[in-house]
Design a protein around this motif. Sequence first.
Motif, PDB file in Angstrom:
ATOM      1  N   ASP A  76       4.335   0.673   5.054  1.00 14.86           N
ATOM      2  CA  ASP A  76       4.278   1.810   5.548  1.00 14.86           C
ATOM      3  C   ASP A  76       4.892   3.222   4.892  1.00 14.86           C
ATOM      4  N   CYS A  77       4.645   3.718   3.545  1.00  8.43           N
ATOM      5  CA  CYS A  77       5.595   3.877   2.880  1.00  8.43           C
ATOM      6  C   CYS A  77       5.186   5.653   3.005  1.00  8.43           C
ATOM      7  N   ASN A  78       4.191   5.415   2.745  1.00  5.87           N
ATOM      8  CA  ASN A  78       3.142   6.730   2.057  1.00  5.87           C
ATOM      9  C   ASN A  78       2.530   7.422   3.023  1.00  5.87           C
ATOM     10  N   GLU A  79       2.451   8.310   3.977  1.00  2.76           N
ATOM     11  CA  GLU A  79       1.591   8.672   4.544  1.00  2.76           C
ATOM     12  C   GLU A  79       0.806   9.867   3.852  1.00  2.76           C
ATOM     13  N   SER A  80       0.093   9.261   2.608  1.00  3.99           N
ATOM     14  CA  SER A  80      -0.273  10.179   1.966  1.00  3.99           C
ATOM     15  C   SER A  80      -1.585  11.339   2.407  1.00  3.99           C
ATOM     16  N   PRO A 116      10.780   7.129   2.869  1.00  4.29           N
ATOM     17  CA  PRO A 116       9.489   6.856   2.595  1.00  4.29           C
ATOM     18  C   PRO A 116       9.125   6.974   1.079  1.00  4.29           C
ATOM     19  N   GLY A 117       8.479   7.250   1.061  1.00  3.13           N
ATOM     20  CA  GLY A 117       7.790   7.324  -0.385  1.00  3.13           C
ATOM     21  C   GLY A 117       7.492   8.153  -1.372  1.00  3.13           C
ATOM     22  N   SER A 118       7.379   8.457  -1.975  1.00  2.00           N
ATOM     23  CA  SER A 118       7.397  10.044  -3.155  1.00  2.00           C
ATOM     24  C   SER A 118       5.870  10.345  -3.346  1.00  2.00           C
ATOM     25  N   ALA A 119       4.792  10.008  -1.859  1.00  2.00           N
ATOM     26  CA  ALA A 119       3.797  10.248  -2.490  1.00  2.00           C
ATOM     27  C   ALA A 119       3.596  11.927  -2.175  1.00  2.00           C
TER      28      ALA A 119
END
Length: 382
Positions: A76-80, A116-119
């Motif tokens: 669930d890291c990136n809501e891209s 959160p991720g870096s997208a």
Amino acid sequence: MKIWNATIHTMTDAGIIENGYVSIENGKIVDVCAGTPSELHKKDIDARGSLLLPGFIDAHTHLGIIENGIDFEGDDCNESTDPFTPHLRVIDGINPLDRCFAEARAAGVTTAMISPGSANACGGAMAILKTAGHMVDRMQIGTGMKFALGENPKRVYSDRDETPITRMATAAMIREGLAKAQHYQMELDFAQSDPDEHMPDYDAKSEALLPVLEREVKAHFHCHRADDICTAIRIAREFHLDFVIIHGTEGYQIADILEDEHVPVIVGPMLCDRCKPEMQGLTIQNPAKLHHAGVKIALCTDHTVVPIQYLSTTAALAVKGGMTREDALYAITGGAADILGIGDRVGSIAPGMDADLQLYHGDPLDLLCDPWLVMIDGKNVL
């Protein structure tokens, strides 16, 4: 309760206490003294000469939001689907029962910043958690806001023919979001000062950025390349942000600028390959070069890139790259706490601090050496 007969690495100006004890009450350290306590009780712990350290702090991870051994269902890291999402909160995606929390505790990591991720140009609100617990709300002791520059947003959105597909567009998107939040704040202030004015329509994204603009929450900028780091500095200065650089892979190339600008850097991952173009400058000398230039640093694993239990191994790599052992230990204790803004609670052994502690019979930077006791808030969690 007391832990006595210990060599205490306080991570404060008190330095190392060769033979001392720590008194703990209600999950807090109440006393740190040299010598032997005048009274001992059954529940007190004889350290038998072991090294007593604060719990380690991993200053940047994706712990529990990328679950171990699970693919899409646990990621669930990136809501891209939207490149600018400050209104998302990482606490809504973390599974505190992920097995890696237990692996963190077993390696002496008692606090972790989870991001959160870096997208996305802005990924959302981060969370600083203790690594013991079953409900994220009760584990959280701090926060931050995640921004990303460089390769990641370009790569994710260029595949979809959506903005941003250039570094220029990523920076512009961050500026636009911050400027919009500033305008939203002005509208709120105006409406509150004049009863005849209507409140502006609720804007979740702008609302989430207000604490960042007020410098109540630190802005964390994902940057590897030196030019991206300079862009982060430029944006942060324009909006007067309290900010931190994450990764800083090429930080050593502009160490003088980082020192001049008083920019702290969370360095890592290092125990990995040069897996993408913007990491071509990766070197284990980076932390030492930054530290020797006067830059405040912390170290991180970027879990799951490097498993969180190898945070101390990351510190050992920094020693191999030129740092002293005590400076490397500080970068995963007091230094990390200071950069994250939680130094009033964790990262050192002093009266008033949370009793997050660990004991080692041997060298804490030795891959073969694990802590034999780990406490969080005065409770044994091993």
